[in-house]
Design a protein around this motif. Sequence first.
Motif, mmCIF file in Angstrom:
data_model
loop_
_atom_site.group_PDB
_atom_site.id
_atom_site.type_symbol
_atom_site.label_atom_id
_atom_site.label_comp_id
_atom_site.label_asym_id
_atom_site.label_seq_id
_atom_site.Cartn_x
_atom_site.Cartn_y
_atom_site.Cartn_z
ATOM 1 N N ALA A 107 -50.874 -10.700 2.688
ATOM 2 C CA ALA A 107 -51.899 -10.260 2.199
ATOM 3 C C ALA A 107 -52.376 -10.853 0.845
ATOM 4 O O ALA A 107 -51.045 -10.954 0.390
ATOM 5 N N GLU A 108 -52.954 -10.891 0.020
ATOM 6 C CA GLU A 108 -52.613 -10.803 -1.823
ATOM 7 C C GLU A 108 -52.301 -10.263 -2.504
ATOM 8 O O GLU A 108 -52.823 -10.440 -3.117
ATOM 9 N N ILE A 109 -52.274 -8.627 -2.044
ATOM 10 C CA ILE A 109 -51.747 -7.994 -2.456
ATOM 11 C C ILE A 109 -50.005 -7.805 -2.276
ATOM 12 O O ILE A 109 -49.960 -7.765 -0.933
ATOM 13 N N ASP A 110 -49.020 -7.282 -2.692
ATOM 14 C CA ASP A 110 -48.030 -7.209 -2.367
ATOM 15 C C ASP A 110 -47.715 -5.805 -1.315
ATOM 16 O O ASP A 110 -48.242 -5.107 -1.921
ATOM 17 N N MET A 111 -47.096 -5.754 -0.416
ATOM 18 C CA MET A 111 -47.655 -4.656 0.362
ATOM 19 C C MET A 111 -46.188 -4.324 1.086
ATOM 20 O O MET A 111 -45.996 -3.547 2.044
ATOM 21 N N ALA A 112 -45.286 -4.356 -0.158
ATOM 22 C CA ALA A 112 -43.889 -3.703 0.548
ATOM 23 C C ALA A 112 -43.549 -2.172 0.490
ATOM 24 O O ALA A 112 -42.960 -1.837 1.065
ATOM 25 N N SER A 113 -44.317 -2.019 -0.495
ATOM 26 C CA SER A 113 -44.370 -0.632 -1.360
ATOM 27 C C SER A 113 -44.089 0.575 0.498
ATOM 28 O O SER A 113 -44.802 1.168 0.377
ATOM 29 N N LEU A 114 -45.418 -0.018 1.529
ATOM 30 C CA LEU A 114 -45.782 0.405 2.701
ATOM 31 C C LEU A 114 -45.666 -0.589 3.543
ATOM 32 O O LEU A 114 -45.813 0.661 4.693
ATOM 33 N N ASP A 115 -44.671 -0.696 3.722
ATOM 34 C CA ASP A 115 -44.075 -1.325 4.629
ATOM 35 C C ASP A 115 -43.280 -0.358 5.536
ATOM 36 O O ASP A 115 -42.232 1.002 4.831
ATOM 37 N N PRO A 116 -43.684 0.054 6.262
ATOM 38 C CA PRO A 116 -42.990 1.173 8.039
ATOM 39 C C PRO A 116 -41.046 0.573 7.505
ATOM 40 O O PRO A 116 -40.659 2.118 7.650
ATOM 41 N N ARG A 117 -40.899 -0.562 7.353
ATOM 42 C CA ARG A 117 -39.764 -1.163 7.109
ATOM 43 C C ARG A 117 -38.716 -0.354 6.119
ATOM 44 O O ARG A 117 -37.593 -0.610 6.008
ATOM 45 N N ARG A 118 -39.107 -0.112 5.186
ATOM 46 C CA ARG A 118 -38.682 1.117 3.615
ATOM 47 C C ARG A 118 -38.036 2.186 4.019
ATOM 48 O O ARG A 118 -37.517 2.478 3.324
ATOM 49 N N TYR A 119 -38.051 2.746 5.279
ATOM 50 C CA TYR A 119 -37.353 3.540 6.188
ATOM 51 C C TYR A 119 -36.829 2.838 7.490
ATOM 52 O O TYR A 119 -37.061 2.388 8.254
ATOM 53 N N GLY A 120 -34.977 3.695 7.049
ATOM 54 C CA GLY A 120 -34.358 3.577 7.808
ATOM 55 C C GLY A 120 -33.995 3.569 8.802
ATOM 56 O O GLY A 120 -34.502 5.246 8.916
ATOM 57 N N ASP A 121 -32.904 3.683 9.755
ATOM 58 C CA ASP A 121 -32.335 4.239 11.325
ATOM 59 C C ASP A 121 -31.559 5.804 10.913
ATOM 60 O O ASP A 121 -31.674 6.219 11.481
ATOM 61 N N TRP A 122 -31.419 6.083 9.102
ATOM 62 C CA TRP A 122 -30.501 6.430 8.846
ATOM 63 C C TRP A 122 -32.286 8.350 9.559
ATOM 64 O O TRP A 122 -31.330 9.244 8.807
ATOM 65 N N MET A 123 -33.165 8.347 9.126
ATOM 66 C CA MET A 123 -34.056 8.684 8.941
ATOM 67 C C MET A 123 -34.376 9.400 9.936
ATOM 68 O O MET A 123 -33.811 9.353 11.209
ATOM 69 N N THR A 124 -34.053 10.772 10.131
ATOM 70 C CA THR A 124 -34.589 11.665 11.604
ATOM 71 C C THR A 124 -35.437 12.643 11.385
ATOM 72 O O THR A 124 -36.796 12.762 9.985
ATOM 73 N N GLY A 138 -31.171 -2.487 -3.058
ATOM 74 C CA GLY A 138 -30.455 -0.886 -1.863
ATOM 75 C C GLY A 138 -31.828 -0.523 -1.567
ATOM 76 O O GLY A 138 -31.193 -0.290 -0.321
ATOM 77 N N ALA A 139 -32.736 -0.935 -2.373
ATOM 78 C CA ALA A 139 -33.924 -0.114 -1.754
ATOM 79 C C ALA A 139 -34.776 -0.863 -0.729
ATOM 80 O O ALA A 139 -35.129 -0.025 0.202
ATOM 81 N N TRP A 140 -34.073 -1.499 -0.077
ATOM 82 C CA TRP A 140 -34.862 -2.576 0.831
ATOM 83 C C TRP A 140 -34.047 -2.803 1.408
ATOM 84 O O TRP A 140 -33.489 -4.018 2.664
ATOM 85 N N HIS A 141 -33.122 -2.030 2.447
ATOM 86 C CA HIS A 141 -31.608 -2.449 3.232
ATOM 87 C C HIS A 141 -32.540 -2.345 4.617
ATOM 88 O O HIS A 141 -32.411 -3.981 5.235
ATOM 89 N N ALA A 142 -33.515 -1.967 5.847
ATOM 90 C CA ALA A 142 -34.849 -2.056 6.712
ATOM 91 C C ALA A 142 -35.240 -3.141 6.468
ATOM 92 O O ALA A 142 -35.059 -3.845 7.588
ATOM 93 N N TYR A 143 -36.003 -3.164 5.047
ATOM 94 C CA TYR A 143 -37.300 -4.056 5.102
ATOM 95 C C TYR A 143 -35.903 -5.226 5.152
ATOM 96 O O TYR A 143 -36.805 -6.006 5.639
ATOM 97 N N ASP A 144 -35.283 -5.805 4.437
ATOM 98 C CA ASP A 144 -34.283 -6.689 4.118
ATOM 99 C C ASP A 144 -33.462 -6.817 5.440
ATOM 100 O O ASP A 144 -33.843 -8.444 6.612
ATOM 101 N N GLY A 145 -32.927 -6.262 6.040
ATOM 102 C CA GLY A 145 -32.421 -5.976 7.571
ATOM 103 C C GLY A 145 -32.929 -6.943 9.113
ATOM 104 O O GLY A 145 -32.893 -7.944 9.419
ATOM 105 N N ASP A 146 -34.095 -6.123 9.315
ATOM 106 C CA ASP A 146 -35.538 -6.413 10.026
ATOM 107 C C ASP A 146 -35.841 -8.265 10.060
ATOM 108 O O ASP A 146 -35.665 -9.004 10.812
ATOM 109 N N PHE A 147 -35.974 -8.395 8.119
ATOM 110 C CA PHE A 147 -36.129 -10.051 8.723
ATOM 111 C C PHE A 147 -35.125 -10.804 8.335
ATOM 112 O O PHE A 147 -35.812 -11.612 9.507
ATOM 113 N N LEU A 148 -34.551 -10.681 8.348
ATOM 114 C CA LEU A 148 -32.759 -11.364 8.279
ATOM 115 C C LEU A 148 -32.491 -12.004 9.876
ATOM 116 O O LEU A 148 -32.825 -12.885 10.735
#
Length: 832
Positions: free
Chosen positions: A386-403, A566-576
């Motif tokens: 997208a033409e704007i950075d969508m990272a702050s809305l990315d579903p991967r901003r929450y990791g598997d620890w979330m219940t 650290g704020a982007w754990h699942a975001y980076d991990g999924d991408f990698l």
Amino acid sequence: MKTQVRALVVGGGAVGTSIAYHLAKAGWSDVMLLERDELTAGSTWHAAGLLPYFNMSYATTWIHDHSIKLYKTLEAETGLDAGFFVVGNLRMAQTKARMDEYMLYAATAETVGVPFEWMSPAQIRERWPLVRTDDLEGAIYHPTDGYINPADVTMAMAKGARQRGVSIERRWQVDGYEWTGSAWRVSCTKMVEKGGNLVAGDEQVVIEAEHVVTATGNHAQRTARLLGIRIPAIPVEHQYIVTEPDPALVAWRKDNPQHPVLRDADAKWYVREERGGWILGPYERGAPARFLYDVPESFRADLFPLDLDRIEEEYMSMIHRIPSSEEVGLKDDYNGPICYTPDGNPLLGPAPGLRNMWLAEGFSFGITAAGGAGHYLAQLMVEGEAEIDMASLDPRRYGDWMTTEYAARKNEEAYEHVYILHHPDEERPACRPLRTAPSYDRMKARGAQFGTVNGWERPNYFGPPDAPEAFDHDARSFRRGGWWQYAVDEATAIREGVGMIDASAFTKHLLRGPGAAAFLDWFTTNRLPRVGRINLTYALTGAGTTRTEYTIVRLAEDTFYLVSAGAWHAYDGDFLAKAVADRVAEFGPMWLEDCTTKYGVFAVAGPKSRDLLKGLVRDAEPETALSNKRFPWLSARRIELGMVPVNAIRVAYTGELGWELHHPMEMQNHLFDRIMEAGEAHGLRLVGARAQNWLRQEKSYRAFGNELGRDATPLEADLPRFVDMGKDFHGKAEMEATGVRSKCVTLLVDGPDDADPWGREALYDGERRVGRLTSGGYSVAFGKSIGMGYVDPAFATPGTRLKVRMMGALWDAEITEDSPYDPKNERIRVDG
């Protein structure tokens, strides 16, 4: 009914229809939308239809702005009236702190180009005499928004989608998703009505889709189970009431246009005109989460019982603000589910761990966001970014620890906080502490005031050890809060002595195998380090913009330790993980391990850091173990500190002599105690994230999520030294083709005596807006405010003088050279 499509959208509310409309508008004609009931049958039908611009998120502000502009064009395109009443939006403030909040918000709005006006109590009273203003400080007024009919705008977008070839099928429920390796097989059942309920019929079909988008609203938890993932989107009850006609309003309307939407944020409600009466929508305390696991089959376009006792305070405050409403009776009431997420922002983007699966869930302001969400998600899907950075809305901003429990409680908190002051240093208390490093209690006993990063408790600063529980909340402000002097002292300690920062929340991955080196050479922009050395590098998006920042430590020829934010754990991990899986066949075998929770990190930095660590290091020659000869800058070594084996990295995000000490998490308390004991002789001070943020700006160190993101390339971030143009890497051609549209700079600001920039402010050359800040704070080295941001390249030369908007006024700012503090890195390289 089609059984093979390019994109399948699941969910027929305002968000789903917008996505289908925008995918077709972007050129994907082979699109289908499925709705299990009727269009708008979910939260859309009972939404109040408000379109508030107000949002502290840069990305969300763009989304809301696009929606409002789009909705004004739909009738001309489709022939259907979207029911948009452009009546304006008056957001009132009872306190000076609330006005400060509006001024900070206005800084974000200004950078997007959102129009607004400031109004005094007298101006409000003169223009809208039904509003009581004697206890107001003022207001911010948006003249271009108002409210819309949710069903009408949804039907208009649905018609626009159909006109572009989208197939919309109602009464079809998705019961399963299967990824074949190239497409999704989506199992669907025809729903039939029996006794007023929708039940599964006998007709079934399997649809094959290259891409799937879920916009399932209240049914997000069912969607999560079908996909085998976690989606922290759970509805919360929201009630509003409609009054009988107000004679005073009816009389006023004889000579005036519709009354603007009113928001009394301090009273926690909105009010708008409705057929001569008023709609009151409160955001009260105690609204419960619903449908934690599923929506009952019997719940369709239904509502919950009204709980008037819960909103009595807000109802009485409406009467106070609009005195004429006191004698008006109640006409209708609504109490329905509205989906929330823990931070109040939607989940918009790729689903974690899945291919070609896109989420559009958790829209608490779904009508406001629908148009823009469809537009920018379509850009992501069709164009790759997208033409704007969508990272702050990315579903991967929450990791598997979330219940489920975490999401429910945080979503209730997010609802309650809609109108609570949104301090930029806000830290909400629900579900805390949850993720803690072993030394948490030790730091807390020493006055740590914690924030959260991806659920981890991380010290923001260290206040008085005996401070009451309310101290951290009381320290917050839109200006220099009660924490400010503590952060000044901590930053000074690192510049003049030695400090220690807990950086255990860093994201950490280990990549090894015969293909690892070739993969990383293609995956990142910088040349790979030699064994025992490190480098800073970037992974790019397919559009050539910055996707992730990595510090790479080469442990062996085929073994790499990757550290990212650290704020982007699942975001980076999924991408990698996805990139590794995609390239194993090309580069050779490799294995990726997420070791984030395996290792803790302490950063020890400052002129006295070497002297402190000498007393702990176990080495045949401890006096030289940390010297430049044996341990040069930008290198890594295995050392022993007391009984703890440490992977030490000679680098410091603060710009001083220092080391990151990566250690086994289970040994953290032992290491903490030894460092604290050794530090007594050197004046060691514990340091929090806020002081570190200031210090890194003095060195012009970019931060991911601030200066670094998917809307700028590394060259635009002015980081050519970390881009090896002599090799091929992912996104290189696209980065070169993009050019330099804007440029990252550091500025020193002669601002007010009681405030610093937060990194949301607009930059001006005279009357022309030429850029915006992305970071801000205070510089102990220069004794004034500091900021980083992006400007038109023509204004990026050091010495250029600009103006920055802070607290409603323009203040002088000057662009400095890169790394204004110690530009030659002499303090970092000092020997000893």
